[in-house]
Design an enzyme around this catalytic site. Structure first.
Site, PDB file in Angstrom:
ATOM      1  N   SER A 101     -10.290  -5.976   6.700  1.00 27.64           N
ATOM      2  CA  SER A 101      -9.599  -6.909   5.815  1.00 27.64           C
ATOM      3  C   SER A 101      -9.129  -8.136   6.583  1.00 27.64           C
ATOM      4  O   SER A 101      -8.818  -8.056   7.785  1.00 27.64           O
ATOM      5  CB  SER A 101      -8.389  -6.181   5.226  1.00 27.64           C
TER       6      SER A 101
ATOM      7  N   TYR B 116      -0.339  -0.827   5.923  1.00 27.68           N
ATOM      8  CA  TYR B 116      -1.730  -0.855   5.459  1.00 27.68           C
ATOM      9  C   TYR B 116      -2.594  -1.672   6.429  1.00 27.68           C
ATOM     10  O   TYR B 116      -3.641  -1.225   6.892  1.00 27.68           O
ATOM     11  CB  TYR B 116      -1.821  -1.453   4.044  1.00 27.68           C
TER      12      TYR B 116
ATOM     13  N   LYS C 153      -5.915  -0.952   9.402  1.00 26.32           N
ATOM     14  CA  LYS C 153      -7.192  -1.668   9.588  1.00 26.32           C
ATOM     15  C   LYS C 153      -7.337  -2.139  11.040  1.00 26.32           C
ATOM     16  O   LYS C 153      -8.410  -2.025  11.637  1.00 26.32           O
ATOM     17  CB  LYS C 153      -7.290  -2.859   8.627  1.00 26.32           C
TER      18      LYS C 153
HETATM   19  P1  NAD Z   1     -10.236   1.338  -4.348  1.00 27.57           P
HETATM   20  O1  NAD Z   1      -8.938   2.051  -4.251  1.00 27.57           O
HETATM   21  O2  NAD Z   1     -10.686   0.864  -5.664  1.00 27.57           O
HETATM   22  O3  NAD Z   1     -11.392   2.241  -3.712  1.00 27.57           O
HETATM   23  C1  NAD Z   1     -11.169   3.147  -2.677  1.00 27.57           C
HETATM   24  C2  NAD Z   1     -11.787   4.476  -3.070  1.00 27.57           C
HETATM   25  O4  NAD Z   1     -11.595   5.399  -2.008  1.00 27.57           O
HETATM   26  C3  NAD Z   1     -11.127   5.080  -4.312  1.00 27.57           C
HETATM   27  O5  NAD Z   1     -12.141   5.465  -5.216  1.00 27.57           O
HETATM   28  C4  NAD Z   1     -10.372   6.301  -3.783  1.00 27.57           C
HETATM   29  O6  NAD Z   1     -10.337   7.348  -4.725  1.00 27.57           O
HETATM   30  C5  NAD Z   1     -11.177   6.650  -2.538  1.00 27.57           C
HETATM   31  N1  NAD Z   1     -10.449   7.321  -1.460  1.00 27.57           N
HETATM   32  C6  NAD Z   1      -9.288   6.965  -0.868  1.00 27.57           C
HETATM   33  N2  NAD Z   1      -8.977   7.822   0.116  1.00 27.57           N
HETATM   34  C7  NAD Z   1      -9.988   8.742   0.160  1.00 27.57           C
HETATM   35  C8  NAD Z   1     -10.246   9.874   0.970  1.00 27.57           C
HETATM   36  N3  NAD Z   1      -9.405  10.271   1.922  1.00 27.57           N
HETATM   37  N4  NAD Z   1     -11.384  10.561   0.752  1.00 27.57           N
HETATM   38  C9  NAD Z   1     -12.241  10.205  -0.237  1.00 27.57           C
HETATM   39  N5  NAD Z   1     -12.037   9.160  -1.034  1.00 27.57           N
HETATM   40  C10 NAD Z   1     -10.926   8.435  -0.834  1.00 27.57           C
HETATM   41  O7  NAD Z   1     -10.175   0.129  -3.312  1.00 27.57           O
HETATM   42  P2  NAD Z   1     -11.193  -1.083  -3.100  1.00 27.57           P
HETATM   43  O8  NAD Z   1     -10.515  -2.318  -3.534  1.00 27.57           O
HETATM   44  O9  NAD Z   1     -12.523  -0.752  -3.649  1.00 27.57           O
HETATM   45  O10 NAD Z   1     -11.234  -1.111  -1.507  1.00 27.57           O
HETATM   46  C11 NAD Z   1     -12.232  -0.443  -0.770  1.00 27.57           C
HETATM   47  C12 NAD Z   1     -11.970  -0.629   0.698  1.00 27.57           C
HETATM   48  O11 NAD Z   1     -11.916  -2.023   1.005  1.00 27.57           O
HETATM   49  C13 NAD Z   1     -10.625  -0.052   1.168  1.00 27.57           C
HETATM   50  O12 NAD Z   1     -10.797   0.508   2.435  1.00 27.57           O
HETATM   51  C14 NAD Z   1      -9.731  -1.256   1.225  1.00 27.57           C
HETATM   52  O13 NAD Z   1      -8.696  -1.101   2.158  1.00 27.57           O
HETATM   53  C15 NAD Z   1     -10.712  -2.327   1.667  1.00 27.57           C
HETATM   54  N6  NAD Z   1     -10.281  -3.678   1.280  1.00 27.57           N
HETATM   55  C16 NAD Z   1      -9.979  -3.950  -0.025  1.00 27.57           C
HETATM   56  C17 NAD Z   1      -9.537  -5.218  -0.378  1.00 27.57           C
HETATM   57  C18 NAD Z   1      -9.137  -5.535  -1.783  1.00 27.57           C
HETATM   58  O14 NAD Z   1      -8.419  -6.512  -1.986  1.00 27.57           O
HETATM   59  N7  NAD Z   1      -9.577  -4.787  -2.794  1.00 27.57           N
HETATM   60  C19 NAD Z   1      -9.449  -6.220   0.597  1.00 27.57           C
HETATM   61  C20 NAD Z   1      -9.779  -5.911   1.920  1.00 27.57           C
HETATM   62  C21 NAD Z   1     -10.201  -4.634   2.247  1.00 27.57           C
HETATM   63  C1  WQD Z   2      -2.791 -13.641  -4.012  1.00 30.38           C
HETATM   64  C2  WQD Z   2      -1.872 -14.819  -4.247  1.00 30.38           C
HETATM   65  C3  WQD Z   2       0.459 -14.232  -4.094  1.00 30.38           C
HETATM   66  C4  WQD Z   2       0.400 -11.555  -7.571  1.00 30.38           C
HETATM   67  C5  WQD Z   2      -3.709  -8.606  -0.750  1.00 30.38           C
HETATM   68  C6  WQD Z   2      -3.466  -7.817   0.507  1.00 30.38           C
HETATM   69  C7  WQD Z   2      -4.608  -8.004   1.458  1.00 30.38           C
HETATM   70  C8  WQD Z   2      -5.945  -7.703   0.784  1.00 30.38           C
HETATM   71  C9  WQD Z   2      -6.090  -8.378  -0.537  1.00 30.38           C
HETATM   72  C10 WQD Z   2      -6.615  -5.476   1.226  1.00 30.38           C
HETATM   73  C11 WQD Z   2      -0.674 -14.852  -3.289  1.00 30.38           C
HETATM   74  C12 WQD Z   2       0.112 -14.656  -5.503  1.00 30.38           C
HETATM   75  C13 WQD Z   2       0.064 -12.437  -6.567  1.00 30.38           C
HETATM   76  C14 WQD Z   2       1.292 -11.993  -8.598  1.00 30.38           C
HETATM   77  C15 WQD Z   2       1.385 -14.154  -7.545  1.00 30.38           C
HETATM   78  N1  WQD Z   2      -6.083  -6.319   0.469  1.00 30.38           N
HETATM   79  N2  WQD Z   2       0.539 -13.721  -6.562  1.00 30.38           N
HETATM   80  N3  WQD Z   2       1.734 -13.281  -8.538  1.00 30.38           N
HETATM   81  O1  WQD Z   2      -1.594 -10.902  -0.985  1.00 30.38           O
HETATM   82  O2  WQD Z   2      -3.614 -12.390  -0.562  1.00 30.38           O
HETATM   83  O3  WQD Z   2      -3.842  -9.972  -0.393  1.00 30.38           O
HETATM   84  O4  WQD Z   2      -4.930  -8.165  -1.351  1.00 30.38           O
HETATM   85  O5  WQD Z   2      -6.950  -5.582   2.366  1.00 30.38           O
HETATM   86  O6  WQD Z   2      -4.369  -7.165   2.537  1.00 30.38           O
HETATM   87  O7  WQD Z   2      -2.256  -8.280   1.097  1.00 30.38           O
HETATM   88  O8  WQD Z   2      -3.552 -10.942  -2.619  1.00 30.38           O
HETATM   89  O9  WQD Z   2      -3.787 -10.947  -5.065  1.00 30.38           O
HETATM   90  O10 WQD Z   2      -1.696  -9.971  -4.029  1.00 30.38           O
HETATM   91  O11 WQD Z   2      -2.044 -12.436  -3.965  1.00 30.38           O
HETATM   92  O12 WQD Z   2       1.821 -15.298  -7.560  1.00 30.38           O
HETATM   93  O13 WQD Z   2       1.670 -11.232  -9.506  1.00 30.38           O
HETATM   94  O14 WQD Z   2      -1.294 -14.700  -5.560  1.00 30.38           O
HETATM   95  O15 WQD Z   2       1.720 -14.671  -3.714  1.00 30.38           O
HETATM   96  O16 WQD Z   2      -0.400 -16.196  -3.026  1.00 30.38           O
HETATM   97  P1  WQD Z   2      -3.034 -11.125  -1.098  1.00 30.38           P
HETATM   98  P2  WQD Z   2      -2.781 -10.986  -3.980  1.00 30.38           P
END
Ligand code: NAD
Ligand code: WQD
Length: 337
Positions: A124, A149, A153
């Site tokens: 991330s 969190y 990572k």
């Molecule tokens: P999500 O929660 O929709 O998907 C994660 C999936 O993993 C879920 O289906 C959950 O049931 C499963 N899971 C969690 N722990 C598990 C375990 N121990 N064993 C088996 N299954 C398990 O999340 P997402 O948004 O699809 O994110 C996927 C990956 O990408 C995550 O690792 C997340 O940290 C990373 N990521 C997400 C974002 C984002 O904003 N969505 C941003 C950066 C990184």
């Molecule tokens: C985006 C912008 C908020 C909600 C998060 C995690 C990051 C990554 C992605 C996994 C910001 C603003 C948000 C609301 C708002 N996840 N906001 N009202 O914080 O960039 O990233 O998700 O790795 O680790 O921190 O994403 O969508 O929460 O916020 O004004 O109700 O929207 O302040 O500027 P963020 P976000």
């Protein structure tokens, strides 16, 4: 390739499974359903015409995961499984460290044991921590994230780097996602958070369908042109194709590689509200609240490395993502049931 997709029923995983099939790969899904629904499988079948093989297993459970590696001829792993809610990770750090670290370690252990050559890890942009500049490049320091969190990572990246050094036959890609939004054009797949959404786009879509009264904008006094936070929102389908491109790269035996997956463009919260209204015709009422602790003013990616080395770049616009996210939300007002 036969690709083991952990967390494959989640938001990014499910879209990636679709793109894997499109590119001629086969997906084997492992998910413990802690943040997803089994019904996603049927939706994947509807879209791809194939019902992917599914194991309901916790990736922290070595004994249960081992037979999957023993019985499926796996060429590559995409490790999405993990807990991802920043706020929750501050309240339950133990659960976050336990789940995210142990699942990654278990997958890495089995990868070594069964000589699976290729691994893609969902990292991330949060690993860049409280950086004061944008865009960020892959060479920027990864020191300490802002919350538990993010720390998971940072730690997993370090662990995988060390493992790859010791096992040079392994190819490992650390993909640093920026802000994934949107959904599948069919309206069948999308973001389905439990309870009050933490992230901007699912909050907006819930306001759009009348499930929430108004959006709370977290601060309008940042040093940005309109005062609201700027992020790099990437359409989840673009993110998914980024994984397919990464697998192709891993086939060239590059060892350890790191890529930002973003668009390289920043969008403010106010710009996002405008874009959503333009894309859907739905007005989003909002109030401006205090800034959220730990939020950066600006975060977006430098994407040159991924473009150059993966031959991939994000194609879809924020307007596309707004339309697709709304389509999913309208079709699934209570999430995937
Ligand atoms: P999500 O929660 O929709 O998907 C994660 C999936 O993993 C879920 O289906 C959950 O049931 C499963 N899971 C969690 N722990 C598990 C375990 N121990 N064993 C088996 N299954 C398990 O999340 P997402 O948004 O699809 O994110 C996927 C990956 O990408 C995550 O690792 C997340 O940290 C990373 N990521 C997400 C974002 C984002 O904003 N969505 C941003 C950066 C990184
Ligand atoms: C985006 C912008 C908020 C909600 C998060 C995690 C990051 C990554 C992605 C996994 C910001 C603003 C948000 C609301 C708002 N996840 N906001 N009202 O914080 O960039 O990233 O998700 O790795 O680790 O921190 O994403 O969508 O929460 O916020 O004004 O109700 O929207 O302040 O500027 P963020 P976000």
């Amino acid at each position: 390739m036969r690709v083991l997709v952990t967390g494959g029923l989640g938001f990014i995983g499910s879209h990636t499974v679709v793109e894997l099939y499109k590119a001629g790969h086969e997906a084997i899904i492992v998910d413990n359903l802690c943040n997803s629904k089994k019904a996603v499988l049927g939706r994947l079948e509807k879209i791809t015409g194939v019902l992917p093989k599914f194991y309901e297993i916790d990736c922290c459970d070595y004994e249960k995961l081992k037979p999957v590696f023993a019985n499926e001829k796996i060429d590559a792993i995409i490790h999405f499984a993990g807990l991802k809610a920043v706020g929750e990770s501050c309240v339950k750090p133990l659960e976050y460290y336990e789940n995210n670290l142990i699942s990654a370690l278990t997958v890495a252990r089995l990868m070594r044991e069964f000589k699976v050559k290729n691994l893609v890890f969902s990292s991330s942009a949060t690993v860049y921590g409280l950086t004061d500049h944008a865009p960020v490049t892959e060479e920027d320091p990864v020191t300490s994230a802002i919350n538990p969190y993010g720390e998971t990572k940072v730690m997993i990246e370090r662990i995988l780097e060390d493992i790859q050094k010791a096992e040079p036959w392994m190819n490992i890609a650390l993909l640093r996602y920026f802000n994934p939004i949107g959904g599948h054009a069919s309206g069948l797949l999308g973001e389905d958070p439990n309870g009050i959404p933490n992230n901007l786009m699912p909050y907006i879509t819930q306001v759009a369908i009348g499930k929430r009264e108004k959006l709370h904008v977290f601060g309008d006094n940042y040093p940005t042109p309109d005062g609201t936070g700027i992020r790099d929102y990437i359409h989840v389908v673009d993110l998914a194709t980024g994984h397919v491109a990464t697998l192709k790269k891993l086939e060239t035996n590059p060892g350890l590689v790191v890529y930002n997956l973003g668009t390289g463009k920043g969008t403010s919260v106010f710009e996002m509200i405008d874009a959503f209204e333009k894309a859907t015709g739905v007005k989003i009422p909002y109030v401006v609240d205090a800034p959220r602790p730990g939020d950066l003013a600006v975060s977006y990616a430098k994407t040159d490395k991924a473009e150059r080395e993966l031959g991939w770049k994000a194609e879809k616009t924020v307007l596309d993502a707004c339309a697709d996210a709304y389509h999913f939300q309208k079709n699934n007002p209570n999430g995937i049931e």
